[in-house]
Design a protein around this motif. Structure first.
Motif, PDB file in Angstrom:
ATOM      1  N   LYS A  22       0.833  -1.208   0.000  1.00  0.00           N
ATOM      2  CA  LYS A  22       0.000   0.000   0.000  1.00  0.00           C
ATOM      3  C   LYS A  22       0.868   1.259   0.000  1.00  0.00           C
ATOM      4  O   LYS A  22       0.574   2.219  -0.714  1.00  0.00           O
ATOM      5  N   TYR A  95      -7.284   7.819  -2.435  1.00  0.00           N
ATOM      6  CA  TYR A  95      -6.810   6.428  -2.513  1.00  0.00           C
ATOM      7  C   TYR A  95      -6.575   5.714  -1.179  1.00  0.00           C
ATOM      8  O   TYR A  95      -6.530   4.481  -1.156  1.00  0.00           O
ATOM      9  N   TYR A  98      -8.549   2.551   0.098  1.00  0.00           N
ATOM     10  CA  TYR A  98      -8.493   1.271  -0.613  1.00  0.00           C
ATOM     11  C   TYR A  98      -7.476   0.337   0.026  1.00  0.00           C
ATOM     12  O   TYR A  98      -6.469   0.776   0.583  1.00  0.00           O
ATOM     13  N   SER A  99      -7.714  -0.952  -0.110  1.00  0.00           N
ATOM     14  CA  SER A  99      -6.745  -1.941   0.363  1.00  0.00           C
ATOM     15  C   SER A  99      -5.539  -1.961  -0.574  1.00  0.00           C
ATOM     16  O   SER A  99      -5.613  -1.485  -1.716  1.00  0.00           O
ATOM     17  N   GLU A 101      -4.364  -4.524  -2.076  1.00  0.00           N
ATOM     18  CA  GLU A 101      -4.703  -5.376  -3.220  1.00  0.00           C
ATOM     19  C   GLU A 101      -5.529  -4.613  -4.250  1.00  0.00           C
ATOM     20  O   GLU A 101      -5.317  -4.747  -5.452  1.00  0.00           O
ATOM     21  N   THR A 102      -6.470  -3.796  -3.780  1.00  0.00           N
ATOM     22  CA  THR A 102      -7.280  -2.994  -4.699  1.00  0.00           C
ATOM     23  C   THR A 102      -6.413  -1.977  -5.428  1.00  0.00           C
ATOM     24  O   THR A 102      -6.550  -1.798  -6.643  1.00  0.00           O
ATOM     25  N   ARG A 105      -4.508  -3.772  -8.076  1.00  0.00           N
ATOM     26  CA  ARG A 105      -5.373  -4.066  -9.238  1.00  0.00           C
ATOM     27  C   ARG A 105      -5.620  -2.812 -10.072  1.00  0.00           C
ATOM     28  O   ARG A 105      -5.634  -2.875 -11.303  1.00  0.00           O
ATOM     29  N   LEU A 106      -5.830  -1.681  -9.404  1.00  0.00           N
ATOM     30  CA  LEU A 106      -6.034  -0.422 -10.136  1.00  0.00           C
ATOM     31  C   LEU A 106      -4.835  -0.099 -11.021  1.00  0.00           C
ATOM     32  O   LEU A 106      -4.983   0.233 -12.195  1.00  0.00           O
TER      33      LEU A 106
END
Length: 189
Positions: A22, A95, A98-99, A101-102, A105-106
């Motif tokens: 992150k 932002y 968000y996790s 992982e998200t 993915r983004l």
């Protein structure tokens, strides 16, 4: 101009302990949006297109094999300028919820990372840098900001959408106000 360690320290000051992934993604978005808002990098260190998404190698080296980062790697959060702080605040608002992982993915769906990866398989190692021009161009097209160089929201604008009366397909969208329809309006036959 702040160093990447200063920006990392500022992120951690705002978030508290976060995962290394992150932190990397928030640094990437801070750099990308600063390129849009200020037309210059927030920090000099390169960001590479790794399989997990954008990574700043010098920060990665500072917390290698750690799942969670609790403090900035010898950075000074107070070293950021007012424009750098404004960009970071905007990025955190957009932002930080968000996790990891998200966020990963983004970044995988966005063209700066994909272009830097080129034809390399998604899971294959790569140290290809993500170009500043790619980041600036991609995020400028998605910017909710005005054409000014500071992070300020644009005023809301009404949109006019023209619909074909024969097929129902959308024909155009403009930023001019849509005229009111007459109360007895019906498509021409």
């Amino acid at each position: 101009m702040a160093g990447v360690r200063d920006v990392a320290a500022a992120v951690l000051t705002r978030t508290g302990p976060i995962t290394t992934m992150k932190l990397q993604k928030l640094l990437y978005y801070a750099q990308a949006w600063h390129l849009v808002f200020q037309r210059k990098p927030m920090f000099d260190e390169k960001i590479e297109a790794w399989p997990q998404g954008p990574v700043t190698p010098s920060i990665f080296a500072g917390h290698r094999k750690q799942y969670q980062v609790t403090s900035g790697p010898s950075g000074n959060a107070g070293a950021l300028t007012a424009p750098e702080n404004a960009t970071l605040t905007w990025v955190m608002d957009k932002y930080a919820h968000y996790s990891a992982e998200t966020l990963s993915r983004l970044t995988h769906m966005e063209s700066p990372w994909r272009v830097a990866r080129g034809i390399v398989d998604e899971n294959e190692k790569s140290s290809q840098p993500i170009a500043h021009d790619q980041m600036r161009h991609f995020y400028a097209r998605r910017s909710p900001m005005s054409t000014s160089r500071s992070p300020r929201p644009r005023p809301a604008r009404p949109w006019k959408v023209s619909i074909s009366t024969t097929t129902g397909n959308e024909l155009s969208a403009t930023s001019r106000p849509a005229p009111a329809l007459p109360t007895t309006w019906s498509p021409k036959k």
